[in-house]
Design a protein around this motif. Structure first.
Motif, PDB file in Angstrom:
ATOM      1  N   MET A   1       0.847  -1.170   0.000  1.00  0.00           N
ATOM      2  CA  MET A   1       0.000   0.000   0.000  1.00  0.00           C
ATOM      3  C   MET A   1       0.896   1.238   0.000  1.00  0.00           C
ATOM      4  O   MET A   1       1.806   1.344   0.800  1.00  0.00           O
ATOM      5  N   LYS A   2       0.615   2.168  -0.908  1.00  0.00           N
ATOM      6  CA  LYS A   2       1.425   3.370  -1.053  1.00  0.00           C
ATOM      7  C   LYS A   2       1.178   4.400   0.040  1.00  0.00           C
ATOM      8  O   LYS A   2       2.053   5.133   0.415  1.00  0.00           O
ATOM      9  N   GLY A   3      -0.023   4.508   0.488  1.00  0.00           N
ATOM     10  CA  GLY A   3      -0.363   5.553   1.440  1.00  0.00           C
ATOM     11  C   GLY A   3      -1.517   6.379   0.904  1.00  0.00           C
ATOM     12  O   GLY A   3      -1.948   6.207  -0.227  1.00  0.00           O
ATOM     13  N   ALA A   4      -1.997   7.290   1.719  1.00  0.00           N
ATOM     14  CA  ALA A   4      -3.127   8.133   1.336  1.00  0.00           C
ATOM     15  C   ALA A   4      -2.619   9.384   0.637  1.00  0.00           C
ATOM     16  O   ALA A   4      -1.631   9.973   1.056  1.00  0.00           O
ATOM     17  N   ARG A   5      -3.307   9.750  -0.409  1.00  0.00           N
ATOM     18  CA  ARG A   5      -2.993  10.990  -1.122  1.00  0.00           C
ATOM     19  C   ARG A   5      -4.283  11.627  -1.590  1.00  0.00           C
ATOM     20  O   ARG A   5      -5.320  10.971  -1.656  1.00  0.00           O
ATOM     21  N   LEU A   6      -4.219  12.888  -1.911  1.00  0.00           N
ATOM     22  CA  LEU A   6      -5.420  13.595  -2.338  1.00  0.00           C
ATOM     23  C   LEU A   6      -5.910  13.084  -3.687  1.00  0.00           C
ATOM     24  O   LEU A   6      -5.117  12.700  -4.546  1.00  0.00           O
ATOM     25  N   LEU A   7      -7.228  13.085  -3.840  1.00  0.00           N
ATOM     26  CA  LEU A   7      -7.880  12.640  -5.069  1.00  0.00           C
ATOM     27  C   LEU A   7      -7.359  13.423  -6.262  1.00  0.00           C
ATOM     28  O   LEU A   7      -7.243  14.647  -6.222  1.00  0.00           O
ATOM     29  N   GLU A   8      -7.042  12.682  -7.312  1.00  0.00           N
ATOM     30  CA  GLU A   8      -6.633  13.284  -8.583  1.00  0.00           C
ATOM     31  C   GLU A   8      -7.590  12.794  -9.661  1.00  0.00           C
ATOM     32  O   GLU A   8      -8.321  11.820  -9.464  1.00  0.00           O
ATOM     33  N   ALA A   9      -7.583  13.454 -10.793  1.00  0.00           N
ATOM     34  CA  ALA A   9      -8.468  13.083 -11.896  1.00  0.00           C
ATOM     35  C   ALA A   9      -8.288  11.620 -12.283  1.00  0.00           C
ATOM     36  O   ALA A   9      -9.261  10.937 -12.617  1.00  0.00           O
ATOM     37  N   SER A  10      -7.079  11.113 -12.181  1.00  0.00           N
ATOM     38  CA  SER A  10      -6.813   9.723 -12.562  1.00  0.00           C
ATOM     39  C   SER A  10      -7.467   8.710 -11.619  1.00  0.00           C
ATOM     40  O   SER A  10      -7.641   7.554 -11.975  1.00  0.00           O
ATOM     41  N   HIS A  11      -7.843   9.134 -10.416  1.00  0.00           N
ATOM     42  CA  HIS A  11      -8.489   8.251  -9.447  1.00  0.00           C
ATOM     43  C   HIS A  11     -10.008   8.191  -9.625  1.00  0.00           C
ATOM     44  O   HIS A  11     -10.655   7.290  -9.098  1.00  0.00           O
ATOM     45  N   LEU A  12     -10.561   9.165 -10.294  1.00  0.00           N
ATOM     46  CA  LEU A  12     -12.008   9.364 -10.294  1.00  0.00           C
ATOM     47  C   LEU A  12     -12.797   8.134 -10.722  1.00  0.00           C
ATOM     48  O   LEU A  12     -13.736   7.730 -10.048  1.00  0.00           O
ATOM     49  N   GLY A  13     -12.437   7.510 -11.826  1.00  0.00           N
ATOM     50  CA  GLY A  13     -13.174   6.341 -12.317  1.00  0.00           C
ATOM     51  C   GLY A  13     -13.171   5.194 -11.319  1.00  0.00           C
ATOM     52  O   GLY A  13     -14.218   4.605 -11.033  1.00  0.00           O
ATOM     53  N   ALA A  14     -12.015   4.885 -10.772  1.00  0.00           N
ATOM     54  CA  ALA A  14     -11.909   3.778  -9.817  1.00  0.00           C
ATOM     55  C   ALA A  14     -12.653   4.101  -8.517  1.00  0.00           C
ATOM     56  O   ALA A  14     -13.282   3.225  -7.919  1.00  0.00           O
ATOM     57  N   CYS A  15     -12.605   5.359  -8.087  1.00  0.00           N
ATOM     58  CA  CYS A  15     -13.311   5.753  -6.860  1.00  0.00           C
ATOM     59  C   CYS A  15     -14.815   5.645  -7.039  1.00  0.00           C
ATOM     60  O   CYS A  15     -15.513   5.123  -6.166  1.00  0.00           O
ATOM     61  N   THR A  16     -15.325   6.119  -8.167  1.00  0.00           N
ATOM     62  CA  THR A  16     -16.776   6.056  -8.386  1.00  0.00           C
ATOM     63  C   THR A  16     -17.240   4.614  -8.558  1.00  0.00           C
ATOM     64  O   THR A  16     -18.314   4.252  -8.090  1.00  0.00           O
ATOM     65  N   GLU A  17     -16.412   3.796  -9.179  1.00  0.00           N
ATOM     66  CA  GLU A  17     -16.744   2.377  -9.335  1.00  0.00           C
ATOM     67  C   GLU A  17     -16.800   1.681  -7.972  1.00  0.00           C
ATOM     68  O   GLU A  17     -17.723   0.908  -7.691  1.00  0.00           O
ATOM     69  N   TRP A  50      -9.329  11.904   0.369  1.00  0.00           N
ATOM     70  CA  TRP A  50      -8.101  11.120   0.450  1.00  0.00           C
ATOM     71  C   TRP A  50      -8.330   9.768  -0.194  1.00  0.00           C
ATOM     72  O   TRP A  50      -9.362   9.141   0.013  1.00  0.00           O
ATOM     73  N   VAL A  51      -7.352   9.310  -0.957  1.00  0.00           N
ATOM     74  CA  VAL A  51      -7.426   8.031  -1.655  1.00  0.00           C
ATOM     75  C   VAL A  51      -6.261   7.166  -1.197  1.00  0.00           C
ATOM     76  O   VAL A  51      -5.118   7.628  -1.140  1.00  0.00           O
ATOM     77  N   ALA A  52      -6.552   5.917  -0.858  1.00  0.00           N
ATOM     78  CA  ALA A  52      -5.503   4.943  -0.525  1.00  0.00           C
ATOM     79  C   ALA A  52      -5.266   4.113  -1.778  1.00  0.00           C
ATOM     80  O   ALA A  52      -6.213   3.611  -2.387  1.00  0.00           O
ATOM     81  N   GLU A  53      -4.017   3.989  -2.148  1.00  0.00           N
ATOM     82  CA  GLU A  53      -3.652   3.255  -3.351  1.00  0.00           C
ATOM     83  C   GLU A  53      -2.835   2.010  -3.017  1.00  0.00           C
ATOM     84  O   GLU A  53      -2.048   2.010  -2.076  1.00  0.00           O
ATOM     85  N   SER A  54      -3.010   0.991  -3.850  1.00  0.00           N
ATOM     86  CA  SER A  54      -2.153  -0.186  -3.753  1.00  0.00           C
ATOM     87  C   SER A  54      -0.798   0.165  -4.346  1.00  0.00           C
ATOM     88  O   SER A  54      -0.633   1.205  -4.994  1.00  0.00           O
ATOM     89  N   ASP A  55       0.171  -0.703  -4.161  1.00  0.00           N
ATOM     90  CA  ASP A  55       1.493  -0.482  -4.744  1.00  0.00           C
ATOM     91  C   ASP A  55       1.425  -0.413  -6.265  1.00  0.00           C
ATOM     92  O   ASP A  55       2.225   0.267  -6.899  1.00  0.00           O
ATOM     93  N   ALA A  56       0.438  -1.085  -6.844  1.00  0.00           N
ATOM     94  CA  ALA A  56       0.266  -1.075  -8.300  1.00  0.00           C
ATOM     95  C   ALA A  56      -0.529   0.134  -8.784  1.00  0.00           C
ATOM     96  O   ALA A  56      -0.720   0.313  -9.979  1.00  0.00           O
ATOM     97  N   GLY A  57      -1.013   0.975  -7.852  1.00  0.00           N
ATOM     98  CA  GLY A  57      -1.739   2.183  -8.232  1.00  0.00           C
ATOM     99  C   GLY A  57      -3.250   2.052  -8.224  1.00  0.00           C
ATOM    100  O   GLY A  57      -3.948   2.999  -8.553  1.00  0.00           O
ATOM    101  N   GLY A  58      -3.782   0.889  -7.851  1.00  0.00           N
ATOM    102  CA  GLY A  58      -5.234   0.712  -7.772  1.00  0.00           C
ATOM    103  C   GLY A  58      -5.806   1.379  -6.533  1.00  0.00           C
ATOM    104  O   GLY A  58      -5.134   1.518  -5.517  1.00  0.00           O
ATOM    105  N   VAL A  59      -7.053   1.787  -6.604  1.00  0.00           N
ATOM    106  CA  VAL A  59      -7.720   2.444  -5.481  1.00  0.00           C
ATOM    107  C   VAL A  59      -8.215   1.393  -4.494  1.00  0.00           C
ATOM    108  O   VAL A  59      -8.953   0.483  -4.858  1.00  0.00           O
TER     109      VAL A  59
END
Length: 133
Positions: A1-17, A50-59
């Motif tokens: 897990m990478k850690g929490a970071r602020l929501l970015e446009a690239s996270h939006l689709g995975a977050c809404t899903e 805040w978004v938590a990401e996996s090491d691979a970048g998944g939400v």
């Protein structure tokens, strides 16, 4: 897990899903489109998501905090969501920690602004505000 970071446009689709897939949010009629509109509104109002990401970048999860919350007095945790496959792995804890730290920083800045503006303490005066527990 990478850690929490602020929501970015690239996270939006995975977050809404993620949000639309969770039974609690389905019960309240949340769709991917409604989640997208809500999250974009949060960004527009500068409310931290805040978004938590996996090491691979998944939400893995998200936490949306409204700094002034209800009655414009205290922070309000609007949404907290953790992907079912990672429950118990510390994702929610990490997101809550990021949300709490952001709320503290917001209120520290707000307090310093109040000291300077309402009490007329000059900008040349060093103000050191620290949160203690």
């Amino acid at each position: 897990m990478k850690g929490a970071r602020l929501l970015e446009a690239s996270h939006l689709g995975a977050c809404t899903e993620l949000m639309a897939s969770l039974p609690l949010f389905q019960r309240y009629g949340l769709t991917q489109e409604k989640a997208r509109v809500a999250l974009l509104g949060a960004q527009e109002r500068q409310e931290p998501v805040w978004v938590a990401e996996s090491d691979a970048g998944g939400v893995l999860g998200l936490a949306w905090v409204q700094p002034l919350g209800l009655f414009m007095r205290s922070p309000y945790l609007k949404w907290l969501a953790v992907a079912p496959g990672v429950h118990g792995g510390g994702v929610g804890k990490q997101l809550l920690r990021a949300a709490e730290e952001a709320a503290r920083a917001f209120f520290e800045r707000r307090f310093v602004d109040w000291l300077r503006e309402d009490l007329r303490i000059g900008r040349d005066v060093e103000v050191d505000v620290r949160w203690t527990e």
